[in-house]
Design an enzyme around this catalytic site. Sequence first.
Site, PDB file in Angstrom:
ATOM      1  N   LYS A   1       0.703  -0.968   0.449  1.00 29.45           N
ATOM      2  CA  LYS A   1       0.319   0.265  -0.387  1.00 29.45           C
ATOM      3  C   LYS A   1       0.867   1.390  -0.093  1.00 29.45           C
ATOM      4  CE  LYS A   1      -3.741  -2.411   2.481  1.00 29.45           C
ATOM      5  NZ  LYS A   1      -4.839  -3.132   3.311  1.00 29.45           N
TER       6      LYS A   1
ATOM      7  N   GLN B   1      -5.609  -0.968   9.266  1.00 29.83           N
ATOM      8  CA  GLN B   1      -4.715  -2.352   8.563  1.00 29.83           C
ATOM      9  C   GLN B   1      -5.451  -3.661   9.707  1.00 29.83           C
ATOM     10  OE1 GLN B   1      -3.910  -3.571   5.949  1.00 29.83           O
ATOM     11  NE2 GLN B   1      -3.917  -5.348   5.751  1.00 29.83           N
TER      12      GLN B   1
ATOM     13  N   ASP C   1     -11.500   3.016   2.956  1.00 30.85           N
ATOM     14  CA  ASP C   1     -11.744   1.572   3.139  1.00 30.85           C
ATOM     15  C   ASP C   1     -12.926   1.302   3.007  1.00 30.85           C
ATOM     16  OD1 ASP C   1      -9.906  -0.528   3.446  1.00 30.85           O
ATOM     17  OD2 ASP C   1      -9.402   0.030   5.508  1.00 30.85           O
TER      18      ASP C   1
END
Length: 302
Positions: free
Chosen positions: A54, A98, A121
């Site tokens: 990422k 995460q 997200d």
Amino acid sequence: MAAKLIKGTEIREKILEEIEAEVAEIKEKHGVVPGLVTILVGENPASISYVTLKIKTAHRVGFHEIQDTQSEDLSEEALLALIDKYNKDDAIHGILVQLPLPKQINEKKVLNAIDPDKDVDGFHPVNVGRLMIGGDEVKFPPCTPAGIQEMIVRAGVETKGAEVVVVGRSNIVGKPIANMMLQKGVGANSTVTVVHTGTKELAGHCQRADILIVAAGVPGLVKPEWIKPGACVIDVGVNRIGEKISEKTGKKIAILSGDVDFDAAKEIAGYITPVPGGVGPMTITMLMKNTLKSVKFRLGIN
Ligand code: GUN
């Protein structure tokens, strides 16, 4: 091989080039650099490799990237305080925590603490609700489902009126992709069935699918005889089934397998995604796209 391969690695390159160009234009016209923070708690090897990728991708497209790595024993309170800090930071447009998180931390509480306007997200209940309503209400579609839809569209597969069968009902993939495919609009307008561990006649449902999206996390679950000839098969499974030494780096790497018996399925399907190199690269790409969207929302240039 009958099926056309839908390669996430190739589609990713095109989208990242588009994002890179837009980032440069925003920088020049508005003097703003998109900011993304990635919070990693602990040392889960899969999480470390996702986060590393990422960060690398964020740098490539010209984002300001902060990697905030915290120890495994971080308290929930400390993580909530960190999120609050980034919620208030104007240089940050996207916050990603995460998952999974260590067991002392309540995941739901953490996701709910992220400002919905920085929730790239798309996991905050506000964004889940926006997705459910559909159309221009949607701000941040969750990254894996958004990547799946983009792949289907870019492969030229007809979705209007198509029978879509989704295997799996997770909050990250199954539920949102089912919701997205049934909305009105491009790359959707499908008739959707969701099957799961409680479903009778799993094979029978899959055999009806014009588009079969499999996100069960069970290696080789979908057998070739479950696939309708010519169907589009999207395999979301990333199962670590062993380890090998990389020819490129000489380091130990995971052997990955999807949820579909790829070698047999590719002889029957019309389109199929490989594992690795299929859906995986698209997830990170769509995270970049959501971060760019966040900046554009903030600047009012959508
Ligand atoms: N862990 C596995 N997939 C994801 C994802 O898409 N986002 C976050 N934040 N964590 C994950």
